[in-house]
Design an enzyme around this catalytic site. Sequence first.
Site, short mmCIF file in Angstrom:
data_model
loop_
_atom_site.label_atom_id
_atom_site.label_comp_id
_atom_site.label_asym_id
_atom_site.label_seq_id
_atom_site.Cartn_x
_atom_site.Cartn_y
_atom_site.Cartn_z
N GLU A 71 2.33 9.58 -1.15
CA GLU A 71 2.24 10.81 -1.92
C GLU A 71 2.14 11.94 -0.90
OE1 GLU A 71 -1.05 11.05 -4.69
OE2 GLU A 71 -0.52 13.14 -5.15
N ARG A 96 -6.48 -2.92 2.26
CA ARG A 96 -6.34 -1.73 3.09
C ARG A 96 -6.86 -1.97 4.48
NH1 ARG A 96 -6.37 3.74 1.23
NH2 ARG A 96 -5.45 3.56 -0.82
N LYS A 147 -7.47 10.26 2.47
CA LYS A 147 -6.82 11.55 2.69
C LYS A 147 -7.70 12.70 2.22
CE LYS A 147 -2.68 10.23 1.09
NZ LYS A 147 -1.27 10.32 0.64
#
Length: 704
Positions: free
Chosen positions: A37, A262, A272
């Site tokens: 994104e 992750r 982020k």
Amino acid sequence: MSSAESAPSLDFIRAIITEDVKANKNGGRVHTRFPPEPNGYLHIGHAKSICLNFGVAKEFGGLCNLRFDDTNPTKEEEEYVASIKEDVRWLGFDWEDRLYYASDYFDRLYEFALQLIRDGKAYVCGLGPEEIRAYRGTLTDPGRDSPYRNRPVEENLTLFERMRAGEFEDGACVLRAKIDMASPNLNMRDPVLYRVLHTPHQRTGTKWCIYPMYDFTHGQSDSIEGITHSLCTLEFEDHRPLYDWFIRELQIFAPRQIEFARLNLSYTVMSKRKLLELVRGGHVSGWNDPRMPTLSGMRRRGYTATAIRDFCDRIGVAKKESMVDIGLLDHCLREDLNLRALRRMAVLHPLRVVIDNYPEDQVEYLDAENNPEDPAMGSRQIPFSRVLYIEQEDFREDPPKKYFRLAPGQEVRLKHAFYITCERVVKDETTAAVIELRCTYDPNTRGGWSQDGRRVKGTLHWVSAAHAIEAEVRLYDHLFVTPNPADPKEGADFTSLLNPKSIETVTSCKIEPSLAAPDPGAHFQFLRLGYFCVDVVDSTVDRPVFNRTATLRDSWAKIEKTRPDGDMTAKARQSEDRKGVAPVDGKCGEAAPGENEITIDDFARIDLRVGVVREAGLVKGAKKLIRLMVDLGEGRLRQIFSGIRSAYADPEILVGKKVIVVVNLKPRQMSFGLSEGMVLAGVGDDRLGIATVEGDLLPGDKVM
Ligand code: ATP
Ligand code: MG
């Protein structure tokens, strides 16, 4: 530990894909994608996903797309798109002509929504965000149906069309899927598909004032692109039933979603949102601050794409969340830079040295190799003259035992140059600080070796004062003080865990003249100090700026702290001597390991090999030892004395066994003979046994 270095091991994802290919699923086609994104810069966690997606595609002869999942115009920016493309390319991957945007599919997604409405599977809901949350229930309580849930199809179609036409304010209504408000999976409780948002989109402008939710976009985008294996992180496991529901209801191509853990890296944060907070809050200089775990920050700091890919290879993929030690990343980095970084000399905290018996105006040029690992990298000439700089830390007026650097009356080697002896210390009259050393040199030690074979134990780096260039050097340490800053104590903000000493700027460093006007981004090893990279933002021809990428192994400081006996010091020195020079004490070095912890680097220095016992016998006069002759594939047998006699009254039974040997120990002279290594054994309260290995291993094979 795996054999990641030899052959790519088949992790669970590759195993699944191998099966799918074998079963000729999708005609044996493999197509993946990396779907960021564009709401921030990529970080090292994304690198794991990039290496996995592009790597898998390559290994299976397939393709990998780059797709921006740009469904939230309030947080997304073109700057992020550009940086993401740059970073993926820098990492060494190529999406060729397959660059896509989820926003390219807005028309298709709108059609999908209409299809669901017509099928009675979606409805326009007038509950506000708060109410929707309240109606949704909890993990233990089922949700309640929205009062709008049973609107007739025609009404839903009209309302949705009016949403699109801009007749509603932001938040006034949403389109929801009609699934199951009692589902144990909250994602299935009539999730929102579309929201009203009167915000222009960076790519579609003002064409839309309704936007699809991420969950309504991601799976269908994969489907539209014919993605066969949709690899995502674990948090999407609970979303998979929803994605599957969409695919089923819409009767479109079904990608196979596989979730993996992750990457979490110690001493840093990876979200982020948190990284953005660091940038916005001015805690760092920007997304590309060299302390940031972003790819742009790491690149600026001097991390190489090779090292990052190697790191991603080694950590592999798994189903379970874990924390990876940042030391592993630095280990990969050092392995790469060791091979390619030019060796140079730089003095960070200069101390003036005058060689009294060196002629005033003489300058001579000495040959210095550029990289001992690679003779093809050639050599350079470095000037030597009467006045030099050495590192302040390399002199002690009152040295501790086993201090092998410069001290009054002590002789050291200047790397590539001469032996010098400190004759006199000059001090500032008022502060008593040491400001200059008066030394003599031995002209017969040119190149750093003496004909008479006398040994000096210390080797120092230096630069000629008259030829030195001034530079700024930035020394970095971990951004956070704790290994897991993402998880601060109750109520604490993660920024309270920032390391106040994460950057130390050293101005007025003296660097050797061959470092004049260095290329931005170039990598160097400053002897004994670490790996450094020319800063791409602030470095100028007049004033070079270097970022310290990583320290060298910092054994002296560690040993000095922990070993009062000095014995280890000599050993550590030896291994350092092999590299030519010893590192100086690091101020902000490695992750300060816990009392019982060593770094991966330390461990990697131990060379373990498979050995086959060819002979084994008792040792006369030794109660605890047995003598082994071990084949390590070296064309000779090594004699090793091992203190395991209590477990092997009849050592013969060890003959033929495959054992594990530490092969890079300094041989030890014992009264019975030379012992050349150590055999690993297991020990319990009242048990002792030699560790053996099975399998297809040959003498000399590396044990990891
Ligand atoms: P956000 O919290 O904003 O969703 P994100 O880190 O998930 O951020 P995306 O842009 O959605 O960012 O990530 C793109 C891809 O990278 C996704 O497939 C995501 O699963 C993967 N990814 C993100 N962070 C990590 C990580 N730490 N380790 C491995 N993969 C990651
Ligand atoms: Mg995400």
